[in-house]
Design a protein around this motif. Sequence first.
Motif, mmCIF file in Angstrom:
data_model
loop_
_atom_site.group_PDB
_atom_site.id
_atom_site.type_symbol
_atom_site.label_atom_id
_atom_site.label_comp_id
_atom_site.label_asym_id
_atom_site.label_seq_id
_atom_site.Cartn_x
_atom_site.Cartn_y
_atom_site.Cartn_z
ATOM 1 N N PHE A 76 0.826 -1.211 0.000
ATOM 2 C CA PHE A 76 0.000 0.000 0.000
ATOM 3 C C PHE A 76 0.864 1.266 0.000
ATOM 4 O O PHE A 76 0.777 2.086 -0.899
ATOM 5 C CB PHE A 76 -0.938 -0.005 1.216
ATOM 6 C CG PHE A 76 -1.941 1.118 1.204
ATOM 7 C CD1 PHE A 76 -3.068 1.040 0.397
ATOM 8 C CD2 PHE A 76 -1.762 2.248 1.997
ATOM 9 C CE1 PHE A 76 -3.999 2.068 0.375
ATOM 10 C CE2 PHE A 76 -2.680 3.271 1.983
ATOM 11 C CZ PHE A 76 -3.803 3.191 1.172
ATOM 12 N N PHE A 77 1.746 1.377 1.005
ATOM 13 C CA PHE A 77 2.591 2.559 1.082
ATOM 14 C C PHE A 77 3.806 2.455 0.165
ATOM 15 O O PHE A 77 4.341 3.474 -0.275
ATOM 16 C CB PHE A 77 3.042 2.796 2.526
ATOM 17 C CG PHE A 77 1.933 3.204 3.448
ATOM 18 C CD1 PHE A 77 1.266 4.409 3.262
ATOM 19 C CD2 PHE A 77 1.528 2.374 4.476
ATOM 20 C CE1 PHE A 77 0.228 4.790 4.110
ATOM 21 C CE2 PHE A 77 0.495 2.738 5.328
ATOM 22 C CZ PHE A 77 -0.160 3.959 5.137
ATOM 23 N N ASN A 78 4.262 1.220 -0.111
ATOM 24 C CA ASN A 78 5.414 1.019 -1.002
ATOM 25 C C ASN A 78 5.017 0.000 -2.075
ATOM 26 O O ASN A 78 5.511 -1.124 -2.094
ATOM 27 C CB ASN A 78 6.623 0.519 -0.216
ATOM 28 C CG ASN A 78 7.077 1.499 0.832
ATOM 29 O OD1 ASN A 78 7.783 2.465 0.537
ATOM 30 N ND2 ASN A 78 6.659 1.272 2.078
ATOM 31 N N ARG A 79 4.126 0.411 -2.949
ATOM 32 C CA ARG A 79 3.472 -0.535 -3.857
ATOM 33 C C ARG A 79 4.461 -1.303 -4.726
ATOM 34 O O ARG A 79 4.229 -2.450 -5.062
ATOM 35 C CB ARG A 79 2.456 0.208 -4.729
ATOM 36 C CG ARG A 79 1.565 -0.746 -5.524
ATOM 37 C CD ARG A 79 0.404 -0.017 -6.155
ATOM 38 N NE ARG A 79 -0.385 -0.901 -6.988
ATOM 39 C CZ ARG A 79 -1.368 -1.697 -6.561
ATOM 40 N NH1 ARG A 79 -1.675 -1.710 -5.284
ATOM 41 N NH2 ARG A 79 -2.027 -2.477 -7.394
ATOM 42 N N GLY A 80 5.559 -0.719 -5.089
ATOM 43 C CA GLY A 80 6.509 -1.416 -5.941
ATOM 44 C C GLY A 80 7.480 -2.307 -5.199
ATOM 45 O O GLY A 80 8.271 -3.031 -5.820
ATOM 46 N N PHE A 81 7.433 -2.265 -3.867
ATOM 47 C CA PHE A 81 8.395 -3.033 -3.072
ATOM 48 C C PHE A 81 8.222 -4.536 -3.280
ATOM 49 O O PHE A 81 9.203 -5.273 -3.449
ATOM 50 C CB PHE A 81 8.227 -2.668 -1.596
ATOM 51 C CG PHE A 81 9.257 -3.283 -0.697
ATOM 52 C CD1 PHE A 81 10.595 -2.920 -0.791
ATOM 53 C CD2 PHE A 81 8.902 -4.227 0.241
ATOM 54 C CE1 PHE A 81 11.550 -3.490 0.024
ATOM 55 C CE2 PHE A 81 9.846 -4.812 1.073
ATOM 56 C CZ PHE A 81 11.177 -4.428 0.971
ATOM 57 N N GLY A 82 6.986 -4.986 -3.273
ATOM 58 C CA GLY A 82 6.731 -6.412 -3.473
ATOM 59 C C GLY A 82 7.176 -6.882 -4.841
ATOM 60 O O GLY A 82 7.711 -7.981 -4.993
ATOM 61 N N LYS A 83 6.976 -6.025 -5.854
ATOM 62 C CA LYS A 83 7.408 -6.380 -7.217
ATOM 63 C C LYS A 83 8.926 -6.515 -7.281
ATOM 64 O O LYS A 83 9.455 -7.413 -7.932
ATOM 65 C CB LYS A 83 6.931 -5.338 -8.207
ATOM 66 C CG LYS A 83 7.274 -5.646 -9.663
ATOM 67 C CD LYS A 83 6.715 -4.583 -10.579
ATOM 68 C CE LYS A 83 6.977 -4.941 -12.050
ATOM 69 N NZ LYS A 83 8.393 -5.108 -12.352
#
Length: 714
Positions: free
Chosen positions: A608-615
Motif C-alpha cells: 500500500f505505502f510502497n506498492r513497488g516493493f513487493g514487485k
Amino acid sequence: MLPDFLILFIVLAPGIVALSGLIHKQIGDAPVMILTTGTVLLAGALSLYQLFAYAAGIHGAEGHAEEVGHAVEAVATNGAHIITLMPWIDVGAFHANWAIRIDTLSIVMMAVITGVSGLVHLYSWGYMSEDPHRSRFFAYLSLFTFAMLSLVVADNFIQLFFGWEGVGLASYLLIGFWYTKKAPNDASIKAFVTNRVGDFGLALGIMAVFFVFGSVEFEPVLTAIRENAVVTPLAFASAAPAQELAIDFLGQHVYALELIGILLFIGAMGKSAQFFLHVWLPDAMEGPTPVSALIHAATMVTAGVYLVCLMSPLYEHTLYAAGMITIIGAVTCLYAATVGMAQNDIKRVIAYSTCSQLGYMFFAAGVGAYEAAMFHLFTHAFFKALLFLGAGSVIHGMHHEQDMRRMGGLAKYMPLTYAAMMIGTIAIIGLGIPHTLIGFSGFFSKDAILESAFAAGEHQVMFGQVAFWFGIIAALLTSFYSWRLIYMTFHGPMASAEHHDDHADHAHAAADDHGHDHAHADHAHEPHESPAIMLVPLGVLSLGAMFAGFYFHDWFVGDAESAFWGSSIYSAVDNHVLHDRHSVPEWVILAPLVVTVAGFLIATFTYFFNRGFGKRIADSGGPLHSLFANKWYFDEIYNATLIKGSAMLGNLFWKADKKVIDRLGPDGVTSLTRWSARRLSAMHTGYLYHYAFVIIGAALVFGAVMWLRAGGAN
C-alpha cells in the motif's frame, strides 16, 4: 426436524433435475437453468430451516425440555434418525441398505452444501451468461450437489463411497468443463488421478472395517468401538475387544483401529487436498469460477474433514492415526500459506488459502477438537465461497483477467464487489476481540482451533504443540497474503500504461480460453461492476461471513455444544481439549490477534505505502521467493519421479511384454502356425498323380508297419 418426505426432496431432487441436462436440446437452456436453480435453492432453504430449527430446539431444551420435538430429542440424545429407502446389497454377511442417516453432522453438512450450491447456481446465471453450454454446466452443478448430499447422509461405508466417487466424477466434469482447451483437460485429469490415490486408501479402509467388524454400516461399527465390544475378525486374528484388537498386516502386528484410521485418512487426504496429495487443487482453478466456489472451497474438499469427524469414536482410540492427522494438517496449513504469499493469479491465492484452512480443520480433529473442526468447516463455507465468487466478480468485471499484477484501483469501479471481498478477507484472517463476541466468523472458529491445539499439547497429545505453532505462523501469513490480494486488486493505480495495450490482448486470449464471446472486448480498459444476479449471492454470503460465527458459537463450541452435537461426535473420557482451551494462558488467546495485525501491517507497508516493493522482491528472484512461487517444486518433483518413473517402468514392461512374453507366447504360436501352414500348403499342388503318389506311398508305409508288427508277433 423436517418431515421425511422433505428430507428425501433435499437429497434426491438435485439428482433428478440434473437429468434435465440430457434433454436441453429439446427444452432449451432456460428451463434447465430454472429447474436446477429453483430446486437447489428450495433445498437450501429447507436445509437452513432445518439447521436453525434444530439449534433452536436444543436451545429450548435447556429450560423447556417438554417443548422439544421428539425428532430433535432423538437426534440429540439417542443417535441418528434413519430413513430406509430400500435394500441394496445382501450377500452372506455383507449387508447394506440404501438409507438416509440424519444426525447433527449431516444436518450441518446439508445446510452448507445446499446453501452454498443454491447461491452458486444463482450467481452462475450472470457469470456463465455468455457461455453456449450453460445447460450442461447447471446440470453438472446439480449432479455434484446430489453426489455430495449422498455422501453426507450415507448410512454405511458403501453408500458413502458412492457419494465419494460421485463428487469425484462431478469434479472431473466441472474442472474440465471447457474441454476443448488443453489446460482444463489436464487439470481435470490431474484431479481425477490424484484422487484415485486417496480413494484406493479409502477402499482399503472400508475393506478393513468389514474384515474386522463384519459390517459396513456405521451404527454397529461405531457402537462396537465406543463400547469396546468383543469383535471377531474374518481371519488372521482372534476375538478381542475392539479397542485392543491387533492383526497381522504386511508382516507387522498392528492395532486394527490404527490401521483402519490411517487408511481412511489417506482417502480424506486426497479429497481434501492435504500435503502430498494437494497438487490437484490449485490446478482445478482452470474450471469456471463458480466451480471453485462450490467444489473446491466450500463442499467437496471438506468431505475428508466430515469423514474424520464422523469416525471420531475410532480416532479417539488411536495414537498414530490421530497423530498423522495432526501433523499432516499442520504441515498443510503452513505449507499452503507460504505458497499463497507468492501467487499472482487471484484464484490461485484463494485456492492455496483453502488448502491452508483445511489444514486447520484436520489438525483440530487430530487433537480431538472435532467440534471446532466442524465449526471452522461451517464458517469457512461462507467466507471462502464469498472470496471465490468475489474473485469471479473481479474477473468478470476485468473481462476475464486473473493476474493481480494487471489490476489495481478497482475499488472505485466495483465498490460492491470490493465491500464483499473486504468482508471475506476480515473473516478469513479471523479478526476479532478476544474475550468478547465481537468478530467475524473466522475469529470464533480459528481461535477455538488454536486454543484447543495448545491445550492438547499441554496434555501431551501427539504433535499438539507443533500444530499450534504452525497454525500461529500460518495465521500471520494468511493475514499477509489476504491483504496483499486486496491491495494489489482494489487499491493503488491501475496497471501501468505499458501494460494496457497487452491487457486487451490478454483479455481476448482469456476469453478464448474460457469459452466466452467478445461482447465487451472493445471496452477492455474499463472495469465494471457485476450484474445484480451476481451481487445478491455476495450479499447473502457476506452476512454469513459476518454473523455465522457469532450466532452459532454457543452451539458448535460453546456452552450448548454437548447438547447440540449429541452422539454424532464422540470424545473419550480423558479428552477434554475443547473444554481445556478455556484455561490456556492469556498469551495464547492474544497470539492470533497479534499475528493477524502484524500480517496486516507488513502487507500494508509492502503493497500500500510502497506498492513497488513487493514487485522488486519478486523480480529479485531470491531462493525463498522462488521456492514459494514454484509451490516448493512439488509438480517438478512429482513429474521427475512419479510421472517419468511410471512412464519409464511402463515402457520397460511394455518392451519386455513385446519382446519376451509376446514373442514366446501368442506371437510365437501364430508364427509357428503360419510357418507350418506354408510348408503344408506346398504339398497341395492340384495334380492328381501327386496325390496318387502320396496315397500309394502312405499305403505302402502303413502296410509295411502292419507286416512288421505281425511278423514280430509270430
